[in-house]
Design a protein around this motif. Sequence first.
Motif, PDB file in Angstrom:
ATOM      1  N   LYS A 297      34.582  81.919 -15.362  1.00 37.82           N
ATOM      2  CA  LYS A 297      35.531  80.081 -15.043  1.00 37.82           C
ATOM      3  C   LYS A 297      35.880  80.241 -13.856  1.00 37.82           C
ATOM      4  O   LYS A 297      36.361  79.215 -12.131  1.00 37.82           O
ATOM      5  CB  LYS A 297      36.427  80.391 -15.936  1.00 37.82           C
TER       6      LYS A 297
ATOM      7  N   TYR B 168      32.546  79.803 -11.567  1.00 35.00           N
ATOM      8  CA  TYR B 168      31.665  78.687 -11.251  1.00 35.00           C
ATOM      9  C   TYR B 168      33.020  77.756 -11.736  1.00 35.00           C
ATOM     10  O   TYR B 168      31.815  76.246 -12.155  1.00 35.00           O
ATOM     11  CB  TYR B 168      30.392  79.109 -12.158  1.00 35.00           C
ATOM     12  N   ASP B 169      33.966  77.290 -12.257  1.00 36.09           N
ATOM     13  CA  ASP B 169      34.700  76.826 -12.784  1.00 36.09           C
ATOM     14  C   ASP B 169      34.003  76.664 -14.794  1.00 36.09           C
ATOM     15  O   ASP B 169      34.454  75.036 -14.674  1.00 36.09           O
ATOM     16  CB  ASP B 169      34.630  75.512 -12.390  1.00 36.09           C
ATOM     17  N   LEU B 170      33.313  77.311 -15.213  1.00 34.06           N
ATOM     18  CA  LEU B 170      32.954  76.918 -16.496  1.00 34.06           C
ATOM     19  C   LEU B 170      33.784  77.968 -17.483  1.00 34.06           C
ATOM     20  O   LEU B 170      34.007  78.704 -17.204  1.00 34.06           O
ATOM     21  CB  LEU B 170      31.611  77.488 -16.385  1.00 34.06           C
TER      22      LEU B 170
ATOM     23  N   GLU C  39      23.044  71.132 -17.732  1.00 30.73           N
ATOM     24  CA  GLU C  39      24.171  70.968 -17.420  1.00 30.73           C
ATOM     25  C   GLU C  39      24.885  71.771 -16.633  1.00 30.73           C
ATOM     26  O   GLU C  39      25.061  71.950 -15.457  1.00 30.73           O
ATOM     27  CB  GLU C  39      25.534  70.482 -18.845  1.00 30.73           C
ATOM     28  N   ALA C  40      24.830  73.655 -16.959  1.00 36.97           N
ATOM     29  CA  ALA C  40      25.114  74.576 -15.995  1.00 36.97           C
ATOM     30  C   ALA C  40      24.547  75.000 -14.638  1.00 36.97           C
ATOM     31  O   ALA C  40      25.479  74.873 -13.721  1.00 36.97           O
ATOM     32  CB  ALA C  40      25.141  75.787 -17.314  1.00 36.97           C
TER      33      ALA C  40
ATOM     34  N   ASP D 159      23.035  72.079 -13.104  1.00 34.55           N
ATOM     35  CA  ASP D 159      23.792  71.051 -12.249  1.00 34.55           C
ATOM     36  C   ASP D 159      24.913  71.433 -11.279  1.00 34.55           C
ATOM     37  O   ASP D 159      25.646  71.114 -10.707  1.00 34.55           O
ATOM     38  CB  ASP D 159      23.658  69.743 -12.868  1.00 34.55           C
ATOM     39  N   ARG D 160      25.935  72.040 -12.615  1.00 33.99           N
ATOM     40  CA  ARG D 160      27.395  72.528 -11.974  1.00 33.99           C
ATOM     41  C   ARG D 160      27.343  73.429 -11.137  1.00 33.99           C
ATOM     42  O   ARG D 160      28.171  73.128 -10.214  1.00 33.99           O
ATOM     43  CB  ARG D 160      28.008  72.233 -13.349  1.00 33.99           C
ATOM     44  N   ILE D 161      26.647  74.534 -11.217  1.00 30.47           N
ATOM     45  CA  ILE D 161      26.822  75.800 -10.557  1.00 30.47           C
ATOM     46  C   ILE D 161      25.921  75.465  -9.451  1.00 30.47           C
ATOM     47  O   ILE D 161      26.711  75.538  -8.189  1.00 30.47           O
ATOM     48  CB  ILE D 161      26.242  76.712 -11.380  1.00 30.47           C
TER      49      ILE D 161
ATOM     50  N   ALA E 223      25.464  72.285  -7.708  1.00 29.77           N
ATOM     51  CA  ALA E 223      26.682  70.926  -7.274  1.00 29.77           C
ATOM     52  C   ALA E 223      27.498  72.774  -6.226  1.00 29.77           C
ATOM     53  O   ALA E 223      27.981  72.126  -5.529  1.00 29.77           O
ATOM     54  CB  ALA E 223      26.913  70.128  -8.117  1.00 29.77           C
ATOM     55  N   LYS E 224      28.025  72.888  -7.094  1.00 25.12           N
ATOM     56  CA  LYS E 224      29.499  73.614  -6.790  1.00 25.12           C
ATOM     57  C   LYS E 224      28.697  74.516  -5.473  1.00 25.12           C
ATOM     58  O   LYS E 224      30.076  75.086  -4.469  1.00 25.12           O
ATOM     59  CB  LYS E 224      30.039  74.554  -7.530  1.00 25.12           C
TER      60      LYS E 224
ATOM     61  N   THR F 134      19.179  77.840  -7.562  1.00 23.59           N
ATOM     62  CA  THR F 134      20.654  77.828  -8.436  1.00 23.59           C
ATOM     63  C   THR F 134      20.461  79.533  -9.451  1.00 23.59           C
ATOM     64  O   THR F 134      21.107  80.311  -9.157  1.00 23.59           O
ATOM     65  CB  THR F 134      20.446  76.752  -9.187  1.00 23.59           C
TER      66      THR F 134
END
Length: 286
Positions: A222, A225-227, A236-237, A239-241, A243-244, A259
């Motif tokens: 969390k 990677y804010d997950l 989706e994971a 994509d988020r990681i 992009a972040k 990634t």
Amino acid sequence: MTIQWFPGHMAKARREVTEKLKLVDIIFELVDARLPQSSRNPMIDEIIQHKPRLVILNKADMADQYRTNEWLAYFADKGIKAVAVNAHQGTGLKSIMSGAQEVLKDKIDKMKARGIKPRAIRAMIVGIPNVGKSTLINRLAGKNIAKTGNMPGVTKAQQWIKVGKELELLDTPGILWPKFEDQEVGYKLAVTGAIKDTILNLHDIAIYGLHFLEEAYPSRLKERYDLEEIPEEIVEAFDRIGAKRGCLAGRGLVDYDKTAELIIRDIRTEKFGRLTFERPNESDDV
Ligand code: G4P
């Protein structure tokens, strides 16, 4: 250097270790403290037979200390002496000497009782590639011993390294193969860098790492990677990681290879802190 383990190679590696067994009093079985079970050779008990052994959990600096203590207790429970060290920095090396003396105590006491002055303990380091065998030899030797091909079958004249007055170490380690048959073991070895060039897919290794973090260290996942959890659609994971962390391919699209590499690098370089990938009670076949 990548070792391709073919049956002939494995037989030769085994033969080399078996031959050298006669020369030593004790085996130093080196494993990676982050995966003390998966980083063992599957046939080690059969190969070294009843030769006294000290299990050395190396890279303890990268492992979860709490889990390392669990592992030490686990080995103790099995009647196997184990110590945790950091060969890179040279931390815990004294415990190797005291551990070896403890393992060989009865033998040493018997010699003393018979009036024989005990000679230096002779030892050989054995382990799968990348657990830190050369690093430990160099540390114990206090100098750089040339790495003559980290390959079974690459032979040179055997030499003893004197470590203080009480220990003599063979200057070439016994190199044995890792467990291949279990895919989970393969992922653990790959994600920690124990097998560097791997037949496993980079994305799969990263996904394995994410799921491991989600299960074992969710707060760290969390934080970095804010997950909160890994989305069911793994893309989706990524994509988020991606992009972040700026793993982009242009036009705002996430580069999935980059990634995956980032995730693996973050795990290997302790961006999630010290990690241990398995607990003693997961399987009982140590
Ligand atoms: P091997 O002989 O068993 O094949 O292993 P080797 O000593 O070559 O060590 C493999 C990698 O593990 C090396 O990193 C080494 O520096 C690292 N290493 C060994 N012991 C420790 C330890 O106790 N702690 C940590 N953190 N790392 C350790 P490398 O990146 O492959 O090479 P290099 O960067 O050292 O050149």
